[in-house]
Design an enzyme around this catalytic site. Structure first.
Site, mmCIF file in Angstrom:
data_model
loop_
_atom_site.group_PDB
_atom_site.id
_atom_site.type_symbol
_atom_site.label_atom_id
_atom_site.label_comp_id
_atom_site.label_asym_id
_atom_site.label_seq_id
_atom_site.Cartn_x
_atom_site.Cartn_y
_atom_site.Cartn_z
ATOM 1 N N THR A 1 1.008 -1.159 0.025
ATOM 2 C CA THR A 1 -0.167 0.089 -0.197
ATOM 3 C C THR A 1 0.736 1.183 0.356
ATOM 4 O OG1 THR A 1 -1.871 1.221 1.265
ATOM 5 C CG2 THR A 1 -0.383 -0.166 2.542
ATOM 6 N N HIS B 1 2.711 -13.442 12.135
ATOM 7 C CA HIS B 1 3.744 -13.978 12.992
ATOM 8 C C HIS B 1 2.957 -15.291 13.233
ATOM 9 C CE1 HIS B 1 6.375 -11.026 13.657
ATOM 10 N NE2 HIS B 1 5.741 -10.435 14.132
#
Length: 126
Positions: free
Chosen positions: A46, A99
């Site tokens: 982005t 994660h």
């Protein structure tokens, strides 16, 4: 939020990716994106730098595993290799990783590779 997907981006050159982004942008402005254009994503980039935003943190769009936030390039004073002061264009990128999907150390390696590519852009064309 609409996130079109460039399939197999790792196997495409920069000009091909740029052309696909331009096509997606035009289709999005004309409400012509198809559901197939939005499937299969794993990683998002982005860019708010084009709006003058220097630094920001982006939120991961599930089911993607990571998102790279790209800020604006800004002229700043820097200490050059010879110890003198100079001016350089400095840009911020921030990587957010899930994660559960991607180990943070792999994310750090990706950021190092991005840094190397930005500092040595001719290597990206090889």
């Amino acid at each position: 939020l609409v996130v079109p997907v460039i399939i197999n981006a790792d196997q495409k050159g920069l000009s091909t990716i740029s052309n696909e982004i331009q096509t997606f942008s035009e289709n999005a402005r004309n409400n012509q994106l198809s559901p197939a254009d939005l499937r299969g994503g794993t990683f998002t980039i982005t860019n708010l730098g084009m709006f003058g935003i220097e630094n920001f943190d982006a939120v991961i769009n599930p089911p993607h595993g990571a998102i790279l936030a790209v800020g604006a390039g800004v002229q700043k004073p820097v200490v050059q290799a010879d110890g003198t002061l100079g001016v350089a264009t400095v840009m911020s990128v921030t990587l957010s990783v899930d994660h559960r999907v991607i180990d943070g150390a792999l994310g750090a390696q990706l950021l190092a590779a991005i840094k190397d590519g930005l500092e040595n852009p001719l290597a990206l064309l090889a």
